[in-house]
Design a protein around this motif. Structure first.
Motif, PDB file in Angstrom:
ATOM      1  N   GLN A  88       1.663   1.653  -3.302  1.00 62.73           N
ATOM      2  CA  GLN A  88      -0.260   2.731  -4.340  1.00 62.73           C
ATOM      3  C   GLN A  88       0.086   4.548  -3.666  1.00 62.73           C
ATOM      4  OE1 GLN A  88      -2.125   0.863  -5.729  1.00 62.73           O
ATOM      5  NE2 GLN A  88      -0.158  -0.922  -5.948  1.00 62.73           N
ATOM      6  N   ALA A  89       0.929   4.263  -2.033  1.00 63.43           N
ATOM      7  CA  ALA A  89       0.488   5.491  -1.753  1.00 63.43           C
ATOM      8  C   ALA A  89       1.051   6.634  -2.453  1.00 63.43           C
ATOM      9  CB  ALA A  89       0.219   5.905   0.017  1.00 63.43           C
ATOM     10  N   ALA A  90       2.395   6.373  -2.541  1.00 64.08           N
ATOM     11  CA  ALA A  90       3.402   7.391  -3.177  1.00 64.08           C
ATOM     12  C   ALA A  90       2.694   8.056  -4.237  1.00 64.08           C
ATOM     13  CB  ALA A  90       4.473   6.866  -3.123  1.00 64.08           C
ATOM     14  N   THR A  91       1.754   6.399  -4.991  1.00 68.29           N
ATOM     15  CA  THR A  91       2.012   6.869  -6.091  1.00 68.29           C
ATOM     16  C   THR A  91       0.890   7.519  -6.975  1.00 68.29           C
ATOM     17  OG1 THR A  91       2.259   4.446  -6.242  1.00 68.29           O
ATOM     18  CG2 THR A  91       1.350   5.623  -8.615  1.00 68.29           C
ATOM     19  N   SER A  92      -0.158   7.582  -5.019  1.00 68.22           N
ATOM     20  CA  SER A  92      -1.512   8.532  -5.562  1.00 68.22           C
ATOM     21  C   SER A  92      -0.927  10.283  -5.878  1.00 68.22           C
ATOM     22  CB  SER A  92      -2.436   7.275  -5.035  1.00 68.22           C
ATOM     23  OG  SER A  92      -2.236   8.270  -3.124  1.00 68.22           O
ATOM     24  N   PHE A  93       0.401  10.052  -4.433  1.00 69.25           N
ATOM     25  CA  PHE A  93       0.744  11.608  -4.475  1.00 69.25           C
ATOM     26  C   PHE A  93       1.529  12.012  -5.966  1.00 69.25           C
ATOM     27  CE2 PHE A  93       0.855  10.678   0.530  1.00 69.25           C
ATOM     28  CZ  PHE A  93      -0.129  11.782   0.251  1.00 69.25           C
ATOM     29  N   GLY A  94       1.303  11.001  -6.575  1.00 65.46           N
ATOM     30  CA  GLY A  94       2.516  11.144  -7.796  1.00 65.46           C
ATOM     31  C   GLY A  94       4.202  11.909  -7.601  1.00 65.46           C
ATOM     32  N   VAL A  95       4.645  10.664  -6.804  1.00 62.12           N
ATOM     33  CA  VAL A  95       5.620  10.671  -6.839  1.00 62.12           C
ATOM     34  C   VAL A  95       6.502   9.880  -7.981  1.00 62.12           C
ATOM     35  CG1 VAL A  95       7.860   9.982  -5.520  1.00 62.12           C
ATOM     36  CG2 VAL A  95       5.672  10.658  -4.180  1.00 62.12           C
TER      37      VAL A  95
ATOM     38  N   SER B 288       0.277   0.198   4.863  1.00 64.46           N
ATOM     39  CA  SER B 288       0.352   1.050   4.382  1.00 64.46           C
ATOM     40  C   SER B 288       1.071   2.090   4.148  1.00 64.46           C
ATOM     41  CB  SER B 288      -0.331   2.025   4.526  1.00 64.46           C
ATOM     42  OG  SER B 288      -0.959   2.449   5.749  1.00 64.46           O
TER      43      SER B 288
ATOM     44  N   HIS C  75      11.512   3.911  -1.472  1.00 67.39           N
ATOM     45  CA  HIS C  75      10.053   3.159  -1.096  1.00 67.39           C
ATOM     46  C   HIS C  75      10.549   1.442  -0.940  1.00 67.39           C
ATOM     47  CE1 HIS C  75       7.394   6.171   0.130  1.00 67.39           C
ATOM     48  NE2 HIS C  75       7.586   6.617  -0.499  1.00 67.39           N
TER      49      HIS C  75
ATOM     50  N   ASP D 162       0.540  -1.678  -0.153  1.00 71.52           N
ATOM     51  CA  ASP D 162      -0.003   0.126   0.005  1.00 71.52           C
ATOM     52  C   ASP D 162       0.762   1.385  -0.275  1.00 71.52           C
ATOM     53  OD1 ASP D 162      -2.267  -1.689  -0.178  1.00 71.52           O
ATOM     54  OD2 ASP D 162      -2.753  -1.755   1.866  1.00 71.52           O
ATOM     55  N   TYR D 163       1.893   1.533   0.305  1.00 72.59           N
ATOM     56  CA  TYR D 163       2.481   2.427   0.763  1.00 72.59           C
ATOM     57  C   TYR D 163       3.331   2.620  -0.792  1.00 72.59           C
ATOM     58  CZ  TYR D 163       6.511  -0.419   1.308  1.00 72.59           C
ATOM     59  OH  TYR D 163       7.532  -1.397   1.720  1.00 72.59           O
TER      60      TYR D 163
ATOM     61  N   ASN E 203       5.861   3.110   4.320  1.00 75.69           N
ATOM     62  CA  ASN E 203       7.080   2.528   4.135  1.00 75.69           C
ATOM     63  C   ASN E 203       7.626   2.543   6.015  1.00 75.69           C
ATOM     64  OD1 ASN E 203       9.814   1.995   3.954  1.00 75.69           O
ATOM     65  ND2 ASN E 203       9.879   3.515   2.443  1.00 75.69           N
TER      66      ASN E 203
END
Lengths: 495, 676
Positions: A386-393, B456, A402, A383-384, B458
């Protein structure tokens, strides 16, 4: 982490002092390619340790490694090997001596490249006999025709020039002399070890503010402390062994001499650097490939993954030894055709070592790459990420921030596991004749040299034994250490 | 009652750690009779599973040991038996089923072999008799085509089937006592209803005693005859199920009820239990274990250890408020319930003031590829024509069983998974055709909160860096100093101290981690947050905290939520509108109050009726659904639901029904409600 810092600190000071020494005297420093890379590796190690010290979590994992007694003992043994290799990696050319051997002319340097280690064990290097001699022998291993004082000729085992020379005509005293030297060495070594460990304990206790009453508990690793007693014991054993070896080696060839009369003990010590260079530089060379390609394949998937997979599957299907043999032979031809490119023989041998590392690296990255690809495939779905992707990183940042830190345990484990395999691979390749330069000291070359002598009667066994024991201790220590590392870092082994 | 099966007295299990012994189970005692179900209720980490393992003498690690107590099963003191005798008792006289059916079965053996193994261990059956006994057991747990199924491997069966197999194995030795450790937690509600009903039937026919371990008050209400509530290793309340649900006594039990989200508590903050479970070391207790978190605590609670007090017939409470000596301090114990926070004025249920998100006919197909050249041989239609819309400051709940495509919808909206077709109109910008830099810039407007707070974040990044990452990537707050201030502010907003930013995620509990995740999402000032089951990995009391936080954030920032969940009580509490999904399509959509109270689609009706209900007065007849969710690679023809639908008609298999808009504005796709 202190336990790791101490040997490293000693190492770096020694290297620094040796560099200083070469600067003081009239010598010309020589920086071989592998020297530079080994120094770079040491710097990377220092950087890594500083980073580990900064993070509480990683410090705890490394403490777990060192808290294991085996981990601590093997770490000490490995550090000793690394120390020898580091000393052997500071090369220079001494000032040339004229025929008389005394006057020095500044500005002219010998063609022979020697290292700081050579300086320390110079007698071993210089005391050449005529040919084979057994360990602790006072005479050669084969009969020769000797012209006696009265002019008559006799076939007998001639006396060695250096081995047991101090006994003069009392060869029968050899046994007592050896025992006496062992005793002297043991006593001196023990005294030195006790002094050193005592000073170490006092220093540590003083800094940590430990009361004398608690000292034994702390030293024995109770209550979460590192097992300092194991470290001190291992260190003491090594110091005593060195002292005994020193006492014996000043009078005898403790591992005998080889065909051209060179001390086998000296060869074994010089081989350490070769083995460590192969074991570590290969990794250094292959790591960027394996990391970059493995991460890319796992992260981007799709056609990038396909291309990388085809690449390493193809590479894996070529028999490794043949590829290495072909590459080394081509290199040999090239080097023979361009002698002007190399200032000294050492530089030429060194270049061949470096190429061997590269070729080994190129053929051995596939295993790690495959492991990394698999792990990346798993991590990228977390998920982390995915979360980074959704922040546009960006992709690069996601990979470096990551994904990579979360697959590094695999890199560490497989690098340490591969090390012993590579040391053995060097020995085998040199034995086959496609390894390091024949003029370079290496355990593989020693074994290769001993090959024919094993068939003769009486058998010349000591070259093989010496190479075997040095290699065995190193590989065993490395294997045990890698087991401890894996236990500490592999998430599946934890908990 | 003479049919006593199990009697446990003063059972104490502790973990020996470097920093002292942890008393994870401390003086637990209870009795179970034949044909009775005792529910051991508690939140995670309270020691309820460890109690079960201690009964079986199957402690998980070497550090754990049973320090004291007696476990008497039908006259034998189990703790005194040698291990060899104990092996005869396990499986034979007491059997256990576990939470995770996926990992409890050996994947390389057929289920028949695995059941036969259990049968042989406890009986002397061979050959044909053995095979027929296996089939008999499979029949008993309601597996269709038992003879054929017994030759299948675990991966060929669904989760509910596997749990039935586990039950069949447990039944092989005809045990007196069945220990069920969260038997339905990993299953969907409709499957859960099937398994619970099966357990009830078996109990009735075989007269087994069941020790049911669960955290779900609803399951307890449906199944249990008696309830024992555990907190921090101790039983704090024991009562008949009826009495317990009528009026819970212990302050902890009451808090659990208060923190349950229901439709009646809409727009009010839920009651929360402050603080955390205290450490379980023996030295940690000089008083009541709940005292530091209890609203009713008095000075004496901290200083003296309460014992279980009788509080009526068959009822015991570990609280001084029920102790005759101190009762005066609390007045009448039962009436001392702290009143729930005053109801706030109802938020006006305004109509959508301009849509924020409008999804039209969204489709996400995954290709099934085969062969050397990866020929596409079919599609998994994970999402197959979903249309939803969310207004500003509103909450839409997307409900459905696992595998119905809820999460894929979320990922497709966020463009983490590019949709196959359809449109996602966010703030009047079409996201599906947006790419590269433009998409990256617009990502600040929609964020996601994940289900598992453990994966969720890192694990190698500091909390501060985690929260800042999005701000840096999207350039929300380019100045480092002001960004640091913003991080402090965000942490404060989600109820964490500013010091938290210097710590790693693993230093926090599950609920705190979920707060960090919320702070991370808020950092870029999103207009829409997709919450993908944000509370299903959390305990009831922690869930209440997170739900309160989400609700409060919506009030202060006006953010919209797309709330993905399978927990309908959370939907009832939080959402404005609800969309029910089945196999990639939305079958019913409307206002929460309409859909949940009067569902129209047969699937919605079955889903709602399958939820275990606490209040006996409102209990409905469960509409039992046969079978499992079909594969989205090969959905049934016509209406996807008709193969399981109790009201199916012949025309259902012909064509997927059109959407019908009913008079209250809700959308239903069913032939029962023809399009007008």
């Amino acid at each position: 982490m202190k336990a790791l810092m101490i040997p490293l600190f000693i190492l770096l000071t020694t290297v620094a002092i040796s560099l200083g020494v070469t600067g003081l005297f009239d010598v010309r420093p020589v920086l071989l390619w592998t020297d530079a890379l080994i120094m770079l590796l040491l710097l990377v190690l220092v950087f890594f340790i500083v980073q580990v010290r900064a993070s509480a979590e990683r410090r705890a994992t490394w403490r777990q490694v060192l808290r294991s007694r085996i981990g601590m003992a093997t770490a000490v043994i490995l550090s000793c090997y690394v120390l020898v290799a580091a000393l052997d990696s500071v090369h220079f050319r001494p000032a040339a001596q004229d025929a008389a051997g005394t006057a020095q002319r500044s500005g002219f340097y010998s063609m022979e490249v020697i290292s700081v280690l050579d300086l320390l064990i110079m007698p071993l290097h210089d005391q050449m006999e005529k040919s084979y001699s057994a360990p602790f022998a006072t005479r050669l291993y084969s009969k020769e025709v000797v012209v006696m004082a009265d002019g008559s000729q006799q076939r007998l085992y001639p006396r060695l020039q250096y081995g047991g020379a101090h006994l003069a005509d009392h060869e029968e005293r050899r046994g007592t002399d050896i025992a006496w030297r062992v005793a002297q060495g043991a006593v001196a070594g023990t005294v030195l070890a006790v002094l050193l460990c005592g000073a170490g304990v006092l220093l540590v206790a003083r800094r940590a503010g430990i009361l004398p009453g608690q000292l034994s508990g702390v030293l024995c690793g109770r209550g979460g402390h590192l097992p300092w007693h194991v470290m001190m014991l291992t260190l003491s054993v090594i110091i005593v062994l060195i002292a005994v070896a020193f006492m014996l080696a000043s009078g005898y060839h403790i591992f005998g001499t080889d065909k051209v009369g060179q001390d086998v003990f000296y060869q074994s010590l010089k081989s350490i650097r070769t083995a460590l260079a192969i074991g570590t530089l290969t990794t250094l060379i292959m790591l960027p490939f394996a990391l970059a390609l493995g991460l890319m394949a796992g992260y981007f998937r799709g056609w990038i993954d396909d291309v990388i997979q085809y690449l390493y599957t193809t590479l894996n299907s070529i028999p490794g030894v043949l590829l290495i043999a072909a590459a080394v032979l081509m290199l040999q031809v090239f080097m023979a055709g361009h002698p002007e490119m190399f200032e000294t023989d050492a530089a030429r041998a060194d270049m061949r070592l470096l190429f061997l590392c590269m070729i080994l690296g190129i053929t051995s990255w596939t295993g790690l790459c495959r492991l990394l690809r698999g792990e990346t495939l798993k991590v990228r779905e977390f998920d982390y990420v995915q979360a980074a992707t959704s922040f546009g990183v960006g992709h690069l940042q996601i990979i470096t921030r990551h994904v990579m830190p979360n697959v590094m345990h695999i890199v560490l484990i497989s690098v340490v596991l591969d090390f012993s395999g590579l040391v053995l691979a060097e020995a085998i390749l040199s034995y086959v004749g496609v390894g390091v330069d024949p003029s370079m000291f290496s355990w593989g070359n020693m074994i290769n040299g001993a090959r024919l002598e094993l068939a003769r009667e009486p058998v010349v066994w000591w070259s093989l034994l010496a190479a075997f024991s040095f290699m065995f201790v190193l590989v065993l220590a490395a294997n045990l250490f890698s087991d401890v590392i894996r236990d500490a870092f592999d998430p599946k082994m934890r908990g | 009652m003479n049919d006593l099966v199990l009697k446990v007295e003063g059972l104490t299990t502790c973990f020996d750690t470097a920093s002292g012994s942890l008393y994870a189970v401390d003086g637990v005692g209870f009795e179970i009779c034949r044909g009775e179900t005792l529910a051991l209720l508690g939140e995670s980490g309270c020691g309820k599973s460890l109690t079960a393992f201690s009964l079986m003498r199957l402690l998980p690690t070497r550090q754990a040991r049973i320090a004291a107590g007696r476990v008497v099963l039908g006259g034998d003191d189990l703790l005194a038996l040698p291990e060899l005798r104990m092996r005869d008792i396990r499986g034979n006289r007491m059997a256990m089923i576990f939470q995770e059916p996926m990992t409890s079965l050996n994947p390389v053996m057929t289920v028949g072999e695995q059941i036969a193994e259990a049968v042989v261990r406890h009986g002397k059956l061979r050959g044909r008799a053995l095979a027929s006994r296996v089939i008999e057991l499979l029949d008993a747990v309601g597996i269709p085509d038992a003879a054929q199924r017994s030759n299948e491997y675990p991966h060929m069966l669904s989760g509910g089937m596997k749990q039935r197999i586990m039950i069949a194995m447990a039944l092989a030795g005809e045990p007196d006592l069945l220990i069920a450790d969260e038997p339905t937690t990993a299953l969907d509600v409709t499957i859960q209803a099937q398994v619970l009903e099966l357990m009830r039937d078996l109990q009735r026919s075989k007269g087994m005693a069941i020790l049911l371990i669960t955290h779900d008050l609803g399951v307890v209400a449906e199944m249990a005859d008696r309830v024992a509530v555990m907190y921090a290793g101790q039983i704090v309340e024991q009562a008949e199920s009826r009495d317990f649900f009528a009026s819970p006594c212990h302050p902890y039990s009451r808090k659990l009820f208060d923190s349950l989200p229901t439709i009646a508590k809409r727009h009010q903050p839920l009651a929360i239990i402050k603080g955390n479970v205290p450490p379980l070391t023996a030295a940690g207790y000089s008083g009541c274990r709940f005292a530091t978190r209890c609203d009713m605590a008095k000075a004496l609670c901290e200083g003296e250890i309460p014992q279980l007090q009788d509080a009526g017939p068959g009822r015991a409470v570990r609280c001084f408020a029920y102790d005759d000596r101190y009762r005066g301090q609390w007045g009448d114990g039962a009436s001392a319930i702290i009143p729930a926070a005053a109801a706030r004025p109802q938020q006006q249920e305004s109509g959508a003031d301009g849509g924020l998100l409008a999804v039209r006919d969204l489709k996400v197909y995954f290709k099934i590829q085969k062969g050397l050249f990866k020929r596409t041989v079919g599609h998994i239609k994970a999402v197959d024509g979903v249309s939803i819309s969310i207004g500003r400051g509103r909450t839409l709940a997307l409900v459905g069983e696992s595998g119905c495509g809820k999460t894929t919808v979320a990922k497709a909206i966020l463009q983490l998974q590019r949709p196959t077709s359809g449109s996602v109109l966010f703030n009047d910008v079409e996201l599906t055709t947006l790419g590269g830099e433009a998409l990256r810039r617009s990502r600040a407007d929609f964020q996601i909160i994940f289900q598992d707070p453990y994966s969720s974040m890192n694990p190698r990044m500091l909390v501060g860096d985690i929260i800042q990452e999005g701000m840096i990537a999207l350039g929300v707050e380019p100045d480092p100093k002001r960004r640091a201030l913003k991080v402090d502010e965000l942490l404060q907003q989600v109820g964490l101290p500013p010091e938290a930013k210097g710590r790693y995620p693993h230093e926090f509990s599950g609920g705190q981690r979920q707060r960090v995740c919320i702070a991370r999402a808020l950092a870029v000032n999103p207009k829409l947050i997709i919450c993908d089951e944000p509370t299903s990995a959390l305990d009831i009391s922690v869930q209440a905290q997170i739900l309160n936080l989400l609700q409060q954030l919506q009030r202060t920032t006006g953010v919209s939520y797309l709330f993905i969940t399978h927990n309908l009580s959370v939907v009832a509490y939080l959402a404005d509108e609800v969309a029910v999904m089945y196999l990639g399509r939305i079958v019913e959509q409307g206002r929460v109050s309409d859909v949940l109270t009067a569902p129209r689609h047969p699937y919605t009706q079955a889903l709602i009726s399958a939820i275990p209900v606490i209040d006996a007065g409102t209990r409905r007849e469960t509409i039992r659904l046969e079978g499992d969710l079909p594969s989205p690679a090969n959905p049934p023809t016509g209406c996807h639901f008709h193969v399981r639908c109790p009201q199916a008609r012949p025309e259902c298999s012909l064509q997927y029904p059109e959407a019908a808009i009913l008079e209250d504005g809700r959308m239903v796709r069913c032939v029962l409600y023809p399009r007008r």
